[in-house]
Every structure is written in structure tokens, then in C-alpha cells.
Design an enzyme around this catalytic site. Structure first.
Site, short mmCIF file in Angstrom:
data_model
loop_
_atom_site.label_atom_id
_atom_site.label_comp_id
_atom_site.label_asym_id
_atom_site.label_seq_id
_atom_site.Cartn_x
_atom_site.Cartn_y
_atom_site.Cartn_z
N ARG A 162 18.64 -9.05 1.41
CA ARG A 162 18.64 -10.46 1.01
C ARG A 162 18.13 -10.72 -0.41
NH1 ARG A 162 21.09 -10.43 5.20
NH2 ARG A 162 21.08 -12.06 6.80
N SER A 235 19.30 -18.60 8.40
CA SER A 235 17.94 -18.08 8.55
C SER A 235 17.06 -18.65 7.44
CB SER A 235 17.92 -16.56 8.42
OG SER A 235 18.74 -15.97 9.38
N GLU A 331 13.62 -17.15 3.05
CA GLU A 331 14.88 -16.55 2.60
C GLU A 331 15.62 -17.54 1.71
OE1 GLU A 331 18.75 -16.52 3.59
OE2 GLU A 331 18.54 -14.97 5.12
N1 EPU Z 1 15.16 -13.68 18.75
C1 EPU Z 1 14.15 -14.39 19.36
N2 EPU Z 1 14.28 -15.76 19.43
C2 EPU Z 1 15.34 -16.41 18.93
C3 EPU Z 1 16.39 -15.69 18.34
C4 EPU Z 1 16.28 -14.31 18.24
O1 EPU Z 1 13.18 -13.83 19.85
O2 EPU Z 1 15.35 -17.66 19.01
C5 EPU Z 1 15.00 -12.21 18.62
C6 EPU Z 1 15.72 -11.42 19.71
O3 EPU Z 1 14.91 -10.30 20.01
C7 EPU Z 1 17.00 -10.97 19.01
C8 EPU Z 1 16.50 -10.75 17.60
O4 EPU Z 1 15.57 -11.80 17.38
O5 EPU Z 1 17.50 -9.79 19.57
C9 EPU Z 1 17.57 -10.77 16.53
O6 EPU Z 1 18.28 -11.99 16.58
P1 EPU Z 1 19.70 -12.15 15.86
O7 EPU Z 1 20.58 -11.02 16.23
O8 EPU Z 1 20.19 -13.53 16.11
O9 EPU Z 1 19.42 -11.93 14.32
P2 EPU Z 1 18.24 -12.38 13.34
O10 EPU Z 1 17.41 -11.18 13.00
O11 EPU Z 1 17.52 -13.57 13.83
C10 EPU Z 1 19.63 -11.73 11.20
C11 EPU Z 1 20.05 -12.38 9.92
C12 EPU Z 1 21.19 -13.36 10.17
C13 EPU Z 1 22.36 -12.58 10.75
C14 EPU Z 1 21.91 -11.90 12.05
C15 EPU Z 1 22.97 -10.99 12.63
C16 EPU Z 1 18.09 -12.40 8.50
C17 EPU Z 1 17.01 -13.21 7.89
N3 EPU Z 1 18.91 -13.05 9.31
O12 EPU Z 1 19.11 -12.76 12.03
O13 EPU Z 1 21.59 -13.91 8.92
O14 EPU Z 1 23.46 -13.45 11.01
O15 EPU Z 1 20.76 -11.06 11.77
O16 EPU Z 1 23.17 -9.87 11.82
O17 EPU Z 1 18.18 -11.20 8.22
C18 EPU Z 1 21.19 -15.72 7.40
O18 EPU Z 1 20.80 -14.88 6.59
O19 EPU Z 1 21.24 -16.94 7.12
C19 EPU Z 1 21.61 -15.28 8.74
C20 EPU Z 1 21.99 -16.15 9.68
#
Ligand code: EPU
Length: 335
Positions: A162, A235, A331
């Protein structure tokens, strides 16, 4: 080219914050951009691309320059590789669709990410196992001071999770990107478990890049609010990167701590999990709050001020620090 005064930026930022630009101009070509950068009567200039990764907390003085330079074309085609060039003012998802229509593979996992092509390299957009740095050959950018164009190859861009040279040094304005895509034999990226689940649900045994894109779109629509309906910037925080000792400490105190190997003894913890554990998921405060399905997404339901959302983000950072002793880093760019 018309310079407008007291211009509302509400439709130019995905958080839908009604901040006012003292002066605003939309540029449609590189020549127009160079011309505007020379205007001495506006010493303060702010570059606005897709507006999907910013939180505007105050009215903007000086001149806001909206980059609206369009165009996508094929540059070369050799064996399995097609190189394409896309200009900064194109919508990112329109570029993904343009590629899918021509069966060009490499950015299908980045489907439906809001924002513009020019903003994509700034924070090295990434989702569902792919990052822009995996497919980008180079970026052309204009030096704000000299008006000269410089080509940054992939390495020069200093891409990391990022971030990039363009996020660290605002002196360059991205005008176009060149991507390296596959045109026959595609390298499908199924590393994000949810994609395979979606393919299984649709009984797809031999997926195409178009199937991957549809799976990603389904996942995004289930988890993330549509910025055209609810103001948000995806995010809000980065996922923090911690040591194995921190993971062990968390495991001793909490059940089912999620974490992923990042690199060299470093691990990523989902910020969403920390925010949810801190009790913020789904909380609303009048016009704004934390999304009910994704705790990492802060939302403007109607007419919140940027400062309201900034204050909420600070409360979240404080709570996460207190409970877990982990610093959450924003971010989105805060203006
Ligand atoms: N989780 C929670 N609570 C929630 C949502 C998620 O506990 O409300 C935990 C769960 O354990 C889940 C884990 O977080 O398995 C990961 O969640 P998710 O796969 O939705 O991904 P994220 O880490 O929250 C990142 C990126 C997203 C991207 C997704 C998928 C960052 C800051 N964000 O989110 O990017 O779409 O992975 O690859 O790295 C963005 O940058 O705007 C964005 C949306």
C-alpha cells in the site's frame, strides 16, 4: 479549461464529503496539466485523481487540479505478453473490463476497486492475492516543478504494501501506466480462499480470467459497501505488520487470532479483527460509523464531516493501542 471557484468536491471523493475547493479545474490532457502547473497565481495546488483513497477534513485553499486525462491502448504484442498503456484519468474498473473483453490477464483479481488508473500505483492497489506491482512495467509522471515527464520503471516506483515513491514524494504526478498482461496462457491467482469457494458455488471447474473477475466482484459486493450508495474509502487502515513474539502474546490472550506470514519473520494481522474485537464493528454515530460487514471500512451514511470520520478513526486507533498495544496506520490520505 475553466477554473471554477467555491466548487463542492462531494462528487469527487468516494467518502462523499461536502468539502469546498477554493478553485477547481479539470484537465483533459498532459498539455493542459503542464499549463495549469505553471499558473503562478495559485501557489498552492492539490492534485485530485479518483478521490477514492482520501478523507477531506477541511475546505481546500488554492487550486484543486482534477486529472481527467483519458486513453487506453495496446502498445505491443509478443508471444504470450501484451503491453498496454492506460492514462491516469481512466476509471480503474473500466480498465479491468477493457482487458477482460480482449482476454488480457493479470488484473482480474483487482476487479471493482474504486478509483482511477492514476491513483492505482500511488498506493500499489492490491486485493485477493494480486498487487499492481505484479503487472506494472512502468509509470510516466510529471514533475510538478519543472513540468518534465519522467518514466519510472517498476523498481524505481519502490512499491511496497500500500505504498510507493509517489505516496512518499508528492512531487510527481502520475499521468500513465504501462502494464504487462498475458494474452493466451493466463496465470490464474486462486490464492485467496474465497475465490475458489465462489468458483465451486458456480460449479466452475476450469476457470477463465472472466470467471475470476466475477468471483471477485461477488466477494466485494458481499463484504464491501458500494461507494455510490454509502460513502467510504475501502480499507481505512493498513493491516499492521508484527513480529512472531507479538503473535504469541496475542494468542495467549485471545482465541482464534488470525494472521498471515508477510515476509522474514513478520506477520500481518487483519486490522478488521482488531477493530471488531475493540467493539467498533457496525457502530454508528449519527451520520457515520464502522461498516456492519467489514470493520476496516469507515462509512459516511449521509452528510458527515471529514473531521467526524477522522475523530472516529482516532478513537479506533486509541482503543486498539490500549487493548492490543498495536498502532493502526491510516491507509487513506488525510487532507
Ligand atoms: N475480519 C474480521 N472482521 C471483519 C472483517 C474481517 O475479523 O469485520 C478478519 C477475518 O479474520 C478475515 C480477515 O479479517 O479473514 C481478512 O479480511 P478480508 O479478507 O476481508 O481482508 P482485509 O485484510 O480486511 C485486505 C485489503 C483489502 C482487500 C482484501 C482482500 C488492506 C488494508 N485491505 O482487507 O483492500 O480487498 O484484503 O484482498 O490490506 C482496500 O485497500 O481498500 C481494500 C479493500
Amino acid at each position: 479549461m475553466e477554473i471554477l471557484t467555491n466548487f463542492s468536491l462531494k462528487e469527487y471523493n468516494s467518502f462523499k464529503i461536502n468539502a469546498i475547493a477554493e478553485n477547481f479545474v479539470s484537465v483533459n490532457s498532459i498539455d493542459e496539466l503542464v499549463e495549469v502547473l505553471k499558473l503562478k497565481e495559485y501557489p498552492s495546488k492539490y492534485i485530485l485523481s479518483g478521490g477514492s483513497n482520501i478523507l477531506i477534513t477541511k475546505n481546500i485553499k488554492g487550486l484543486v487540479i482534477h486529472i481527467n486525462i483519458k486513453g487506453i491502448h495496446e502498445e505491443s504484442k509478443k508471444n504470450n505478453i501484451t503491453e498496454i498503456v492506460a492514462f491516469a484519468g481512466e476509471n480503474w474498473h473500466s480498465l479491468v473490463q477493457w482487458c477482460l473483453k480482449r482476454d488480457l490477464g493479470g488484473i482480474e483479481n483487482l476487479s471493482l476497486i474504486p478509483g482511477s488508473v492514476g491513483a492505482a500505483p500511488i498506493q500499489n492497489i492490491g486485493a485477493y492475492g494480486t498487487e499492481l506491482k505484479d503487472v506494472i512495467i512502468s509509470c510516466d509522471a510529471i514533475n510538478r516543478e519543472t513540468g518534465k515527464i519522467k518514466t519510472f520503471n517498476n523498481k524505481d516506483c519502490q512499491f511496497e504494501y500500500r505504498t510507493s515513491i509517489f505516496k512518499k514524494n508528492a512531487n510527481y504526478i502520475v499521468i500513465s501506466i504501462k502494464l504487462k498482461l498475458t494474452n493466451k496462457k493466463h496465470n490464474l491467482n486462486l490464492s485467496y480462499k474465497g475465490i475458489q469457494d465462489k468458483l465451486d458455488e458456480s460449479n466452475i471447474k476450469i476457470p477463465t480470467i472472466q470467471d475470476i473477475s466475477s468471483a471477485v466482484i461477488k466477494i466485494r459486493n458481499e463484504k464491501l459497501p458500494d461507494p455510490d450508495k454509502i460513502g467510504n474509502s475501502g480499507s481505512f487502515f493498513k493491516n499492521p505488520i508484527v513480529s512472531i513474539d507479538k503473535i504469541e502474546e496475542l494468542k495467549a490472550n485471545f482465541n482464534n487470532v488470525p494472521f498471515y506470514s508477510f515476509h522474514k519473520n513478520k506477520y500481518k494481522i487483519p486490522a478488521a479483527w482488531l477493530i471488531e474485537k475493540a467493539g467498533f464493528k457496525g457502530k454508528t454515530f449519527g451520520d457515520y460509523g464502522v461498516h456492519k460487514d467489514q470493520a476496516l471500512v469507515l462509512v459516511n451514511y449521509k452528510s458527515a464531516k471529514g473531521s467526524d470520520i477522522l475523530n472516529l478513526s482516532i478513537s479506533i486507533q486509541k482503543a486498539v493501542k490500549l487493548i492490543f498495544d498495536i498502532e493502526l496506520e491510516a491507509e487513506v490520505s488525510i487532507i
